[in-house]
Write an enzyme that holds these catalytic residues in place. Sequence first.
Site, PDB file in Angstrom:
ATOM      1  N   HIS A 260       0.841  -1.208   0.000  1.00  0.00           N
ATOM      2  CA  HIS A 260       0.000   0.000   0.000  1.00  0.00           C
ATOM      3  C   HIS A 260       0.871   1.251   0.000  1.00  0.00           C
ATOM      4  O   HIS A 260       0.677   2.166  -0.821  1.00  0.00           O
ATOM      5  CB  HIS A 260      -0.909  -0.025   1.231  1.00  0.00           C
ATOM      6  CG  HIS A 260      -1.811   1.154   1.357  1.00  0.00           C
ATOM      7  ND1 HIS A 260      -3.118   1.143   0.942  1.00  0.00           N
ATOM      8  CD2 HIS A 260      -1.603   2.407   1.864  1.00  0.00           C
ATOM      9  CE1 HIS A 260      -3.682   2.319   1.178  1.00  0.00           C
ATOM     10  NE2 HIS A 260      -2.773   3.106   1.747  1.00  0.00           N
ATOM     11  N   GLU A 261       1.826   1.306   0.922  1.00  0.00           N
ATOM     12  CA  GLU A 261       2.678   2.496   1.002  1.00  0.00           C
ATOM     13  C   GLU A 261       3.597   2.619  -0.212  1.00  0.00           C
ATOM     14  O   GLU A 261       3.968   3.726  -0.605  1.00  0.00           O
ATOM     15  CB  GLU A 261       3.496   2.465   2.297  1.00  0.00           C
ATOM     16  CG  GLU A 261       2.676   2.397   3.577  1.00  0.00           C
ATOM     17  CD  GLU A 261       1.654   3.510   3.723  1.00  0.00           C
ATOM     18  OE1 GLU A 261       1.830   4.575   3.111  1.00  0.00           O
ATOM     19  OE2 GLU A 261       0.657   3.308   4.450  1.00  0.00           O
ATOM     20  N   HIS A 264       1.824   4.697  -2.754  1.00  0.00           N
ATOM     21  CA  HIS A 264       2.026   6.119  -2.469  1.00  0.00           C
ATOM     22  C   HIS A 264       3.403   6.570  -2.953  1.00  0.00           C
ATOM     23  O   HIS A 264       3.556   7.629  -3.574  1.00  0.00           O
ATOM     24  CB  HIS A 264       1.933   6.368  -0.956  1.00  0.00           C
ATOM     25  CG  HIS A 264       0.544   6.395  -0.411  1.00  0.00           C
ATOM     26  ND1 HIS A 264      -0.435   7.238  -0.890  1.00  0.00           N
ATOM     27  CD2 HIS A 264      -0.024   5.708   0.623  1.00  0.00           C
ATOM     28  CE1 HIS A 264      -1.545   7.064  -0.188  1.00  0.00           C
ATOM     29  NE2 HIS A 264      -1.324   6.134   0.727  1.00  0.00           N
ATOM     30  N   GLU A 290      -4.433   8.246  -2.656  1.00  0.00           N
ATOM     31  CA  GLU A 290      -4.936   6.960  -2.180  1.00  0.00           C
ATOM     32  C   GLU A 290      -5.303   6.036  -3.336  1.00  0.00           C
ATOM     33  O   GLU A 290      -5.239   4.811  -3.210  1.00  0.00           O
ATOM     34  CB  GLU A 290      -6.138   7.160  -1.258  1.00  0.00           C
ATOM     35  CG  GLU A 290      -5.815   7.792   0.073  1.00  0.00           C
ATOM     36  CD  GLU A 290      -4.850   6.974   0.917  1.00  0.00           C
ATOM     37  OE1 GLU A 290      -4.763   5.736   0.729  1.00  0.00           O
ATOM     38  OE2 GLU A 290      -4.162   7.572   1.767  1.00  0.00           O
TER      39      GLU A 290
END
Length: 491
Positions: A260-261, A264, A290
């Site tokens: 997930h990160e 980003h 996001e």
Amino acid sequence: MSYTALVEHFEQLHHLQHLGAICGWDQATMMPPGGNEARAEALGTLAVLCHRQLQEAQLPDWFAAAEAGPLTPEQAVSLHEMRRAWRDANMLPADLVRARSLAGSRCEHAWRSLRPANDWAGFLPLFEEVLNLSRQAASARAEALGLSRYDSLLEQYEPGMRSRQLDQLFGNLGGWLPDLIRQVQERQRHERVLAPSGPFPTTQQKALGLEVMALLGFDFAHGRLDVSAHPFCGGVGEDVRLTTRYDEQDVTQALMGIIHETGHARYEQGLPAAWRKLPAGQARSMGVHESQSLFFEMQLARHPAFLARLAPMLERHFGPQPAFVPDNLARLYTRVEPGFIRVDADEVTYPAHVMLRFEIERDLIEGRMEARDLPERWDQLMQQYLGLSTKGNHKDGCLQDIHWTDGSFGYFPSYTLGAIYAAQQAAAMQQQLGPLDRLIGEDLPAIFGWLQQHIWQHASLLETGVLLSRATGQALDPAPFRLHLEQRYLA
């Protein structure tokens, strides 16, 4: 000449913000506990310096002169974004900026120990101060922008979005999501899912995470991975800082947190270098941000084709076991089960966590509820949305998130907006490049190239609606998100 002066001025501001980002990362990862008060004061001073940089007396004259041109189309957009940053800064007095920074640093630091202790009573006075100062900031912004207090804060994270649009959007989701959750749970009721058998040493989990980050194209010359109480991606595009948290009995959550990160981070690293030090070169919105993390975590990493690539990596780091068979990983990572913790939620129940927080934070900012009412309201909505009670369980209820501790009200809707944007992007990508299973199995760089072309390179040079419609051929629409969930979980 005036535009050149503005560029130099905003590049100086970027350098100050760079320092603040790295100091904030250090505060969350490396700083000894005794350093927090001094760090809070230092960050408060830095926040005031950044604020003053945006309040320099000559800026209005430079803006006026620069608008007289000549400017390229990109420079005109850049000037607009500079004006927007200047406008936002001039809504708040410097003493309020400093007070919010100090209160946020103190509350966040205390939260790190108060949450594990389930200490709502200890947290409440710190949170009340943050909420009071956030209301003051919201009132000042609302008056300047002609918006409601909550919408004035929402504007910081998702420019152009209004709570009435969120009411419609979440109303749409609320109309079909509960039934979908029930259908998926019924379908999965008799599935046999094997949980990986630990322990999974932190050092090996990190090694696995780094290998997956490399597969996903992360540039380690301009970033790193560390540990914090709450996963985040910080720093700046030239120096991106990722964090996760590890549980040696569970390898699944930390890995998805890293992925997930990484989404980003790839967005930050993909922003155009020529514009990186200016407002126009920053991320368009938190919803767009996001969308990239959720594209990586949900559209890619939970896809059977990606899990087939992940299975041998897990075996290399932890040895073979039946739970690492690709089919089992697919069942494991698409398991739908209402739970207390937002960051651990599956993608079907996740929007319920966001809708709950949206309702609460809007009422807190608009003065329709007080901080002391938060645990009871949280429990009420958790029972309504997910059938779970958090009575007395504050650490898994209203204390679980870091966002409100530093006054980040208006942020939470970005998560579900991001999921919807990501589904639209995945649908458009497959129309242009072919099915995801082939791309993931044979040509991951093509996926990243599409995101670079349609999302990353545009930074804030396009407004969110324009960016989305150019990339996907349609405006914001929850239909592709619903179709994605139905195809993955019911087909």
